[in-house]
Write a protein that holds these residues in place. Structure first.
Motif, PDB file in Angstrom:
ATOM      1  N   VAL A  43       1.062  -1.241  -0.035  1.00 34.14           N
ATOM      2  CA  VAL A  43       0.041  -0.007  -0.072  1.00 34.14           C
ATOM      3  C   VAL A  43       0.953   1.216  -0.017  1.00 34.14           C
ATOM      4  N   LEU A  44       1.893   1.151   0.739  1.00 33.03           N
ATOM      5  CA  LEU A  44       2.665   2.433   0.876  1.00 33.03           C
ATOM      6  C   LEU A  44       3.628   2.621  -0.194  1.00 33.03           C
ATOM      7  N   LEU A  45       3.957   1.714  -0.811  1.00 29.77           N
ATOM      8  CA  LEU A  45       5.146   1.777  -1.956  1.00 29.77           C
ATOM      9  C   LEU A  45       4.579   2.776  -3.162  1.00 29.77           C
ATOM     10  N   PRO A  46       3.321   2.762  -3.548  1.00 31.09           N
ATOM     11  CA  PRO A  46       3.000   3.663  -4.460  1.00 31.09           C
ATOM     12  C   PRO A  46       2.906   5.151  -4.104  1.00 31.09           C
ATOM     13  N   VAL A  47       2.427   5.025  -2.835  1.00 35.29           N
ATOM     14  CA  VAL A  47       2.454   6.661  -2.236  1.00 35.29           C
ATOM     15  C   VAL A  47       3.773   7.090  -2.136  1.00 35.29           C
ATOM     16  N   LEU A  48       4.648   6.392  -1.625  1.00 35.99           N
ATOM     17  CA  LEU A  48       5.986   6.929  -1.493  1.00 35.99           C
ATOM     18  C   LEU A  48       6.631   7.264  -2.990  1.00 35.99           C
ATOM     19  N   LEU A  49       6.394   6.501  -4.008  1.00 40.20           N
ATOM     20  CA  LEU A  49       7.119   6.601  -5.284  1.00 40.20           C
ATOM     21  C   LEU A  49       6.215   7.737  -5.972  1.00 40.20           C
ATOM     22  N   ASN A  50       5.179   8.153  -5.620  1.00 47.04           N
ATOM     23  CA  ASN A  50       4.369   9.336  -6.236  1.00 47.04           C
ATOM     24  C   ASN A  50       3.986  10.300  -5.294  1.00 47.04           C
ATOM     25  N   PRO A  51       4.932  11.196  -4.976  1.00 48.60           N
ATOM     26  CA  PRO A  51       4.840  12.242  -3.933  1.00 48.60           C
ATOM     27  C   PRO A  51       3.677  13.226  -4.708  1.00 48.60           C
ATOM     28  N   TYR A  52       3.018  13.731  -3.712  1.00 46.32           N
ATOM     29  CA  TYR A  52       1.907  14.886  -4.046  1.00 46.32           C
ATOM     30  C   TYR A  52       2.291  15.725  -5.025  1.00 46.32           C
TER      31      TYR A  52
END
Length: 198
Positions: A43-52
């Motif tokens: 779950v966290l991997l895509p969030v961390l790879l795509n910053p806001y």
């Protein structure tokens, strides 16, 4: 002697696990922790790879589209000059096939991300004004840029400025504060004044 004779204290039986049972119980807990860790990583991997990223603003060239629409409209559609930070996400000519009233429409975004819809027509009627303002009710007047605008309040929280200037009916609709709508209203009146002098 009574049937319910007091029995001597019986030893408390404590369940014991065999080595295999203990290993299986520990394996279940460890497996659950591993599965939870893997799920969190996924779950966290895509969030961390795509910053806001700030959303992209579609800023159309209102003046160019207005120039193209002028032949169909029979007048110069409004394309007011606005302060820095204002953008437009659409501008279009609607020939009035559905409403019976041809209109010029522009959607503006303020620097604070408030949305204001501008609608202009040379063929307004009371029914069209009511429909365009969402069956809003007249709540008063507001003088902006030297012109008195009819102020209407919609059930959805939108305020509508309605004015007839230079043979045009202009409606500005927004849920932004009235002072923000004033900025567009003043720019519209300057544009209409300049158009009438051409």
């Amino acid at each position: 002697m009574s049937d319910q004779q007091q029995q001597p204290d019986e030893p408390v039986v404590t369940p014991t696990l065999t080595a295999k049972q203990a290993k299986r119980a520990n394996a279940t807990v460890i497996g659950m922790l591993i599965a939870t860790g893997i799920t969190l990583a996924i779950v966290l991997l895509p969030v961390l790879l795509n910053p806001y990223q700030k959303p992209q603003v579609r800023d159309v060239d209102v003046q160019a589209i207005a120039s193209e629409a002028a032949a169909d409209a029979g007048y110069d559609p409004l394309a007011p000059e606005l302060p820095d930070g204002w953008t437009s996400n659409y501008a279009r000519w609607d020939s009035g096939v559905n409403s019976g009233v041809p209109v010029w429409e522009v959607g503006y975004l303020t620097p604070d991300w408030d949305f204001i819809r501008l609608t202009q027509t040379a063929s307004a009627n009371p029914t069209w004004i009511s429909q365009t303002t969402g069956d809003s009710v007249v709540s008063g007047e507001r003088v902006t840029g030297g012109t008195t605008w009819q102020l209407r309040d919609g059930a959805d929280g939108e305020a509508h400025f309605v004015a007839e200037v230079e043979g045009m009916t202009v409606v500005l609709s927004s849920d932004a504060d009235l002072a923000t709508v004033d900025v567009l209203a003043e720019a519209v009146l300057r544009d209409l004044g300049e158009t009438s002098q051409r």
